[in-house]
Design an enzyme around this catalytic site. Structure first.
Site, short mmCIF file in Angstrom:
data_model
loop_
_atom_site.label_atom_id
_atom_site.label_comp_id
_atom_site.label_asym_id
_atom_site.label_seq_id
_atom_site.Cartn_x
_atom_site.Cartn_y
_atom_site.Cartn_z
N ASP A 207 4.29 -3.63 -4.54
CA ASP A 207 5.62 -3.60 -5.17
C ASP A 207 6.87 -3.01 -4.75
O ASP A 207 6.76 -2.03 -4.15
CB ASP A 207 5.45 -3.13 -6.75
CG ASP A 207 6.50 -3.57 -7.64
OD1 ASP A 207 6.62 -4.90 -7.94
OD2 ASP A 207 7.29 -2.89 -8.13
N GLU A 257 -9.94 2.28 7.59
CA GLU A 257 -11.35 3.09 7.41
C GLU A 257 -12.34 2.41 6.62
O GLU A 257 -13.45 2.95 6.97
CB GLU A 257 -10.87 4.43 6.61
CG GLU A 257 -10.04 5.38 7.37
CD GLU A 257 -9.68 6.59 6.26
OE1 GLU A 257 -10.19 6.70 5.50
OE2 GLU A 257 -8.72 7.39 6.89
C1 NOJ Z 1 8.88 -6.53 -8.70
C2 NOJ Z 1 8.05 -7.13 -9.54
O1 NOJ Z 1 7.43 -8.33 -9.23
C3 NOJ Z 1 8.57 -7.35 -10.94
O2 NOJ Z 1 7.99 -7.86 -11.85
C4 NOJ Z 1 9.28 -5.80 -11.34
O3 NOJ Z 1 9.87 -6.04 -12.40
C5 NOJ Z 1 9.79 -5.10 -10.18
N1 NOJ Z 1 9.42 -5.19 -9.03
C6 NOJ Z 1 9.81 -3.78 -10.63
O4 NOJ Z 1 8.58 -3.06 -10.52
#
Ligand code: NOJ
Length: 553
Positions: A207, A257
């Site tokens: 993310d 790894e």
């Molecule tokens: C990207 C994620 O896909 C989204 O759903 C989220 O709100 C933001 N990052 C923050 O984590």
């Protein structure tokens, strides 16, 4: 399952199906999807022919951002199930020949995470606060945020705590950013990677991968807009900072790894193809989402140039391109393509960017089916967001009182945000929740549109021209045809307004060609066999507008 999946480099060609666990399938009856629901639908995924699944966060979370606010990275959210169920799902998916990728959220934790709670309880300047980004404010009495950074969801990126300090959150206030300069933060996340790799998961989707490092002087933006221009010289202070690459080099060492080596896919919004490719150098991440393709309008010139730029930038670092039409953060393609495609504003991707434009949903569906076949014929991997295989549109009419996206709240109710693409899936054409939950359960956490009956999975099963059967046929052919998946593409000269390419790697004497007609009039197809068509050909066997065919010639 074809032999390519057994290879260590499965990620170079995989079709990865994204599961948004809250909305996929609910077995417990509380109106929220869960792991038992996912396990019950593995036969659907196997029959669809996907190579891997990516599961959006399933960790304990107060759900301020639907699970992207994690309070414990090494356990399962009780709403979704237990660690034992996660282990069972991993084993069953593998048995079905399906790899499993999970989400990791390293830019921020939940404000309920033990480390943030400890930071709040500790004094300014304490070691506990060092793990996050606490600063003194500005103004005569500390009353102004430390700088002018804005939250991605709206409003300032800083919240003040009772002792007067401020903490940084590039997303919701309940998602404090962590301090990636701190060795303990790095060690924490490395332990999390190993925890799940040891349990057998095949990779992570990362993310906000471009957000972890900051310019720690925390300079004002002074109006700087992101993505930066192609030729921008200075870096943005909190997106795509060069130091972020060292983190992923370390992560890659850990993934390597393992045997078979585990894979990463980065969520990286940087706009500039060469900056995206920098994350995909051989000692960094394996793949990244291709958001330029996702945001490209359904226009021949735009799509072709995104495809060319993607292939060139990825080839420069030896990484496979990936292609994606939708996810849990953007307006579903049926509803996006239902609108006039010329003149969309840059970065248009949320329902709020399209909702005011007139819509023709039949056209949106036609184009989406066409886009799906085009995408699945391109070299590299592809992502399918749950419900795309059913041709679901965005749910545009969710009543205000049912909306849950933090964007809705942080925009003061002016932007609906992303709930419209997160509505629980319709599995059956009948029943209270269209088969999402067992009969007699609590209502789904977001209401389903009343006209989704015909889109239910069981209503499309076995129906030859349904979107479900189109996806099944396309994924089956991808496994059968050596040319598809990883490899190269060669453009061919087709009639005006067509996009035509071949995938030359095949060993057979026949040549695979993909034809898409962006024009208004039908075009004559060449001699050869149509393997699959995204829509009906016309009475003379010609290719109508907004239709794609796969041919063997
Ligand atoms: C990207 C994620 O896909 C989204 O759903 C989220 O709100 C933001 N990052 C923050 O984590």
């Amino acid at each position: 399952m074809d032999g390519r999946n057994a290879r260590d480099d499965w990620w170079r060609h995989a079709v990865v199906y994204q599961i948004y666990p809250r909305s996929f399938a609910d077995a417990s009856g509380d109106g929220i999807g869960d792991i038992a629901g996912i396990r019950s639908k593995l036969p659907h995924l196997a029959a669809l022919g996907v190579d891997a699944i990516w599961i959006s966060p399933w960790y304990p979370s107060p759900m301020a951002d639907a699970g992207y606010d994690v309070s414990d990275y090494r356990d399962i959210e009780p709403l979704f199930g237990t660690l034992a169920e996660a282990d069972a799902l991993i084993a069953e998916a593998h048995e079905a020949g399906i790899k499993i990728i999970i989400d990791i959220v390293p830019n921020h934790t939940s404000d309920q995470h033990a480390l943030f709670q400890a930071a709040l309880a500790a004094a300014p300047g304490s070691p506990e606060r060092e793990l996050y980004v606490f600063r003194e404010g500005r103004g005569t009495d500390n009353e102004l945020p430390p700088n002018d950074w804005q939250s991605n969801f709206g409003g300032p990126a800083w919240t003040r705590v009772p002792d007067g300090q401020w903490y940084l959150h590039l997303f919701a206030p309940a998602q404090p950013d962590v301090n990636w300069r701190h060795p303990e933060v790095r060690a924490e996340f490395e332990q999390t990677l190993r925890f799940w790799f040891d349990r057998g998961i095949d990779g992570f989707r990362i993310d906000v991968a471009h957000g972890l490092e900051k310019d720690w002087e925390l300079p004002d933006l002074d109006g700087l807009v992101f993505p930066l221009a192609d030729d921008a010289e200075a870096d943005h202070p909190h997106w795509d900072q060069p130091a972020v690459h060292e983190i992923f080099r370390e992560w890659r060492r850990i993934a390597d790894e393992y045997s078979p080596a585990r894979a990463f896919c980065g969520e990286i919004w940087v706009g500039r193809p060469h900056r995206l490719a920098a994350y995909l150098r051989p000692d960094e991440l394996h793949t990244a989402f291709n958001f330029d393709f996702l945001m490209a309008p359904w226009l021949l010139g735009e799509l072709r140039s995104v495809i060319d730029a993607t292939i060139a930038s990825h080839a420069a670092v030896g990484a496979p391109p990936t292609w994606v039409l939708g996810n849990h953060d953007v307006c579903r393609p049926v509803s996006r393509y239902a609108r006039e495609q010329a003149g969309l504003k840059p970065m248009a991707r949320h329902l709020d960017d399209f909702a005011e434009l007139p819509a023709d949903f039949d056209l949106g569906r036609l184009r989406t089916r066409s886009a799906a076949l085009l995408m699945l014929a391109l070299p590299g991997g592809a992502y399918v967001y749950q419900g795309e295989e059913l041709g679901l549109p965005e749910a545009e009419g969710i009543p205000a009182e049912a909306l849950q996206d933090p964007i809705w709240f942080q925009s003061g109710g002016t932007e609906k945000g992303r709930d419209g693409c997160r509505v629980p899936l319709p599995w059956n054409a009948s029943g209270d929740s269209l088969g999402f939950s067992p009969e007699g359960s609590a209502a789904p956490w977001l209401p389903q549109p009343s006209d989704w009956t015909a889109l239910a999975a069981d209503a499309q099963d076995g129906v030859p021209d349904s979107t479900l059967e189109l996806y099944r046929a396309a994924l089956k052919l991808r496994h059968q045809l050596d040319e598809l998946g990883d490899g190269t593409l060669r453009w061919l000269d087709g009639p005006a307004d067509t996009l035509v390419f071949t995938r030359p790697a095949g060993a057979g004497e026949h040549r695979f060609e993909c034809w898409t007609n962006f024009g208004v009039a039908s075009v004559t197809l060449p001699q050869g066999r149509v393997l699959l068509a995204s829509g009906d050909l016309d009475a003379d066997g010609n290719l109508p507008s907004d239709t794609t065919v796969w041919m063997s010639r």
